[in-house]
Design a protein around this motif. Structure first.
Motif, PDB file in Angstrom:
ATOM      1  N   ASP A  56       0.844  -1.193   0.000  1.00  0.00           N
ATOM      2  CA  ASP A  56       0.000   0.000   0.000  1.00  0.00           C
ATOM      3  C   ASP A  56       0.885   1.251   0.000  1.00  0.00           C
ATOM      4  N   ASP A  57       1.491   1.546  -1.131  1.00  0.00           N
ATOM      5  CA  ASP A  57       2.307   2.763  -1.240  1.00  0.00           C
ATOM      6  C   ASP A  57       1.388   3.979  -1.333  1.00  0.00           C
ATOM      7  N   PRO A  58       1.639   4.999  -0.539  1.00  0.00           N
ATOM      8  CA  PRO A  58       0.736   6.144  -0.533  1.00  0.00           C
ATOM      9  C   PRO A  58       0.632   6.801  -1.909  1.00  0.00           C
ATOM     10  N   SER A  59      -0.520   7.403  -2.165  1.00  0.00           N
ATOM     11  CA  SER A  59      -0.723   8.040  -3.462  1.00  0.00           C
ATOM     12  C   SER A  59       0.105   9.318  -3.566  1.00  0.00           C
ATOM     13  N   THR A 216      -5.393  13.203 -12.413  1.00  0.00           N
ATOM     14  CA  THR A 216      -4.567  12.095 -12.902  1.00  0.00           C
ATOM     15  C   THR A 216      -3.847  12.479 -14.187  1.00  0.00           C
ATOM     16  N   PHE A 225       5.761  11.772 -11.673  1.00  0.00           N
ATOM     17  CA  PHE A 225       4.882  10.622 -11.451  1.00  0.00           C
ATOM     18  C   PHE A 225       5.331   9.402 -12.276  1.00  0.00           C
ATOM     19  N   LEU A 234       6.920  -0.325 -12.759  1.00  0.00           N
ATOM     20  CA  LEU A 234       5.512  -0.416 -13.149  1.00  0.00           C
ATOM     21  C   LEU A 234       5.227   0.074 -14.567  1.00  0.00           C
ATOM     22  N   THR A 245       3.361  -2.657  -6.762  1.00  0.00           N
ATOM     23  CA  THR A 245       4.426  -1.992  -6.020  1.00  0.00           C
ATOM     24  C   THR A 245       5.038  -3.013  -5.061  1.00  0.00           C
TER      25      THR A 245
ATOM     26  N   ASN B 148      -4.317   4.151  -3.899  1.00  0.00           N
ATOM     27  CA  ASN B 148      -2.918   4.380  -3.518  1.00  0.00           C
ATOM     28  C   ASN B 148      -2.094   4.618  -4.796  1.00  0.00           C
ATOM     29  N   PHE B 149      -0.780   4.582  -4.657  1.00  0.00           N
ATOM     30  CA  PHE B 149       0.055   4.874  -5.819  1.00  0.00           C
ATOM     31  C   PHE B 149      -0.205   3.912  -6.972  1.00  0.00           C
ATOM     32  N   ASP B 150      -0.316   2.628  -6.621  1.00  0.00           N
ATOM     33  CA  ASP B 150      -0.512   1.616  -7.651  1.00  0.00           C
ATOM     34  C   ASP B 150      -1.771   1.896  -8.477  1.00  0.00           C
ATOM     35  N   GLN B 152      -3.340   4.733  -8.867  1.00  0.00           N
ATOM     36  CA  GLN B 152      -3.166   5.952  -9.664  1.00  0.00           C
ATOM     37  C   GLN B 152      -2.470   5.630 -10.977  1.00  0.00           C
ATOM     38  N   TRP B 153      -1.396   4.861 -10.852  1.00  0.00           N
ATOM     39  CA  TRP B 153      -0.606   4.560 -12.035  1.00  0.00           C
ATOM     40  C   TRP B 153      -1.368   3.659 -13.001  1.00  0.00           C
ATOM     41  N   ILE B 154      -2.067   2.665 -12.451  1.00  0.00           N
ATOM     42  CA  ILE B 154      -2.842   1.759 -13.308  1.00  0.00           C
ATOM     43  C   ILE B 154      -3.901   2.560 -14.069  1.00  0.00           C
ATOM     44  N   ALA B 155      -4.575   3.476 -13.367  1.00  0.00           N
ATOM     45  CA  ALA B 155      -5.601   4.280 -14.037  1.00  0.00           C
ATOM     46  C   ALA B 155      -4.965   5.110 -15.149  1.00  0.00           C
ATOM     47  N   PHE B 156      -3.827   5.724 -14.832  1.00  0.00           N
ATOM     48  CA  PHE B 156      -3.180   6.571 -15.828  1.00  0.00           C
ATOM     49  C   PHE B 156      -2.786   5.772 -17.074  1.00  0.00           C
TER      50      PHE B 156
END
Ligand code: HEM
Lengths: 317, 235
Positions: A56-59, A216, A225, A234, A245, B148-150, B152-156
């Motif tokens: 769970d890496d923070p956004s 986004t 980003f 990724l 992650t 979370n970060f994952d 965000q990136w997947i959506a992008f």
């Protein structure tokens, strides 16, 4: 062998595969097996969760971006103003940039929806957020007074100057004809660093919002980003589609999808996405239709893995 | 045959006639899937292989996916970031999904090498593939919901493929509210529905016999009286 008696056929016929089984039976307790199955899988799930937990890496927020990489933020905001960012040139469904959509030969599915989620990068990402400030900077009215040509020229000049400045630092940019662009991007940076931009971009004049499309896309137009994603293995060329992650299995079932992206000439094609999705659609259709496809449906007979599966049966024939 | 015999046969052997839609439907269902076929107490002797474990394993994993998903849903998508219990439930949700896919993929390959579509079982195969595809879409929306970060990136990244085929405007992966609804209502219902249909079809058709099974095989040589004598024999 005629088609009608192909033992690999899906057809219901009066043969052993088509009739109810009339041979030996064994005792079988469906509910007991299900219960045992549920218990075993439950132990596996609890065990794996206890040992490996989950990632769970923070956004990333616009605030964390503006704080960690202010130069990148300013360069990106400048590109949004000048209409040179990825989003500005994306095409449908965000805007009508000509020739931006992906095509499969003559077929242009991307343009099919039209501009259904309209995004004007200069206004949506920079100007309107600045207008939401208690005292909107005078640079906003200067920008609005400028012509389209001036907008493009100012942003291009500033982009150029930023790229030449030491560390791309906006503070070290030499003088030039940038119009209100440095003031606009500088104020936006301050706004983002205070955390005010996140809410404004997302909610857009409404109390409620569950739509993160603008934030986004803005994030993705920068290099910060995508850089983080690259470090976290990724990105697409790192087979990122099936990665998570950290050291976790992600959507490994997407391996074929991810693989097709790695193959030339698809990999470097501007139409990579539509090509890959089309290939996957065809393969999925093939999988669905396996029972109808003579060569494919006969492979299990040539490669006798069934001998292993039904070892007991064949041994006792 | 005597008229009496006819009447007797008529009441005993002949299927009852129904005049209502409901009755016809019940008759059809009872004929296609009588209770002892739906919930059998025995299976053909060849149903003795490790490969049969994986279909059931996928169902078991699905049970945990649904239970852990319900707990996550009760607390909202951001709960697991701030709660230790939430994080653990999130872990069980993730790992039951990973096991689910592992079991399902082994099951898929197993059924392929068994050519388990034979003898009128093609719809079982097709519902299986649909279950596979719908599960992939469901898992994908789950990954988008991680907030979370994952995610965000997947959506992008994923927006490009969806936009390229023209559906991104309607199925917008960067719209969290929309994806939440798909993931917690529409798609789980679809998975559950397709899997239920899949399993009912398996029960209707019975498990597919081994490839090249022949009437001369020892296991098919049993007449009914002999069959009763081997039934207790565990294979
Ligand atoms: C959601 C995932 C799935 C679940 C929960 C599931 C569950 C099951 C179960 C419990 C059975 C009966 C027991 C067994 O043979 O293992 C079965 C049979 C079968 N499955 Fe699936 N399945 C799934 C996906 C698939 C897929 C992806 C395929 C193939 C494309 C498939 C094809 C079949 C076939 C052809 C049978 C009949 C087997 C026979 O007659 O021996 N299933 N499935």
């Amino acid at each position: 062998m005629s088609k009608n008696t192909d033992p690999m056929s899906w057809r219901m016929r009066n043969d052993i595969a088509g009739r109810p089984w009339r041979g030996r039976a064994r005792e079988y307790d469906l509910f007991k097996e299900l219960t045992v199955g549920v218990m075993v899988v439950g132990l596996l799930v609890l065990g794996l969760s206890a040992v490996f937990s989950s990632p769970d890496d923070p956004s990333v927020t616009l605030k964390s971006w503006a704080t960690a990489a202010p130069a990148d933020f300013v360069a990106t905001a400048t590109a949004e103003l000048g209409g040179t960012s990825k989003t500005a040139g994306y095409g449908p469904p965000y805007n009508a940039t000509p020739d931006a959509s992906q095509k499969l030969g003559p077929i242009d599915l991307q343009s099919f929806s039209g501009v259904r989620i309209p995004i004007d990068t200069a206004n949506d990402f920079v100007i309107s957020p600045l207008q939401s400030l208690p005292s909107s900077p005078s640079a906003v009215s200067d920008w609005k007074a400028g012509t389209d040509k001036q907008h493009v020229d100012w942003a291009a000049a500033y982009t150029d100057a930023l790229s030449k400045a030491p560390d791309n630092d906006p503070a070290k940019v030499g003088p030039g004809d940038y119009g209100p662009v440095p003031a606009l991007t500088g104020t936006l940076l301050g706004m983002a660093q205070q955390g005010a931009l996140d809410g404004v971009l997302q909610a857009k004049d409404s109390f409620y919002s569950t739509d993160y499309t603008r934030s986004t896309l803005f994030l993705g137009d920068g290099t910060y980003f995508p850089g983080l994603a690259d470090t976290a293995h990724l990105t697409g060329d790192q087979w990122g589609m099936m990665n998570e992650t950290g050291n976790y299995p992600g959507q490994s079932w997407l391996w074929l999808f991810s693989f097709v992206y790695q193959v030339q000439p698809i990999k470097s094609s501007p139409n990579a996405d539509i090509l890959v999705v089309s290939i996957m659609a065809v393969l999925t259709l093939l999988l669905t239709l396996v029972p109808f496809i003579p060569g494919l449906r006969s492979l299990p007979r040539r490669i006798p893995i069934h001998r292993l599966i039904w070892k007991d049966y064949y041994r006792r024939r | 045959m005597t008229p009496d015999g006819d009447t007797a046969a008529g009441t005993v052997d002949e299927e009852p006639r129904f005049s209502t839609w409901t009755g016809t439907a019940r008759g059809w269902m009872l004929r296609r899937l009588p209770p002892d076929k739906l919930l059998p107490e025995d299976q053909p002797s060849y149903v003795a292989s490790w490969i049969y474990v994986f279909g059931m394993g996928a169902i078991a994993a699905l049970v945990y996916i649904i239970v852990s998903g319900c707990i996550l849903a009760l607390n909202g998508p951001a709960w697991y970031h701030v709660s230790g219990l939430g994080h653990f439930i999130n872990s069980t949700h993730l790992w039951s999904v990973e096991l689910f896919f592992m079991f399902m993929v082994i099951h898929l390959w197993g059924k392929y090498w068994m050519a388990a579509w034979r003898g009128g079982r093609v719809l079982t195969w097709i519902t299986g593939v649909i279950a596979f595809v719908v599960s992939i879409v469901t898992a994908f929306t789950g990954y988008l919901l991680q907030t979370n970060f994952d995610s965000q990136w997947i959506a992008f990244q994923a927006k490009d493929a969806l936009n390229a085929v023209g559906v991104g405007a309607w199925f917008n992966v960067t719209n969290l509210g929309q994806i939440l609804m798909w993931h917690i209502t529409l798609l789980p219902l679809a998975v559950a529905g397709v899997v239920a249909l899949h399993v009912v079809l398996v029960r209707m058709h019975g498990v597919v016999p081994p490839l090249d099974a022949a009437a001369t095989d020892a296991q098919l040589q049993q007449d009914l009286p002999q069959r009763a004598s081997v039934e207790g024999e565990h294979l």
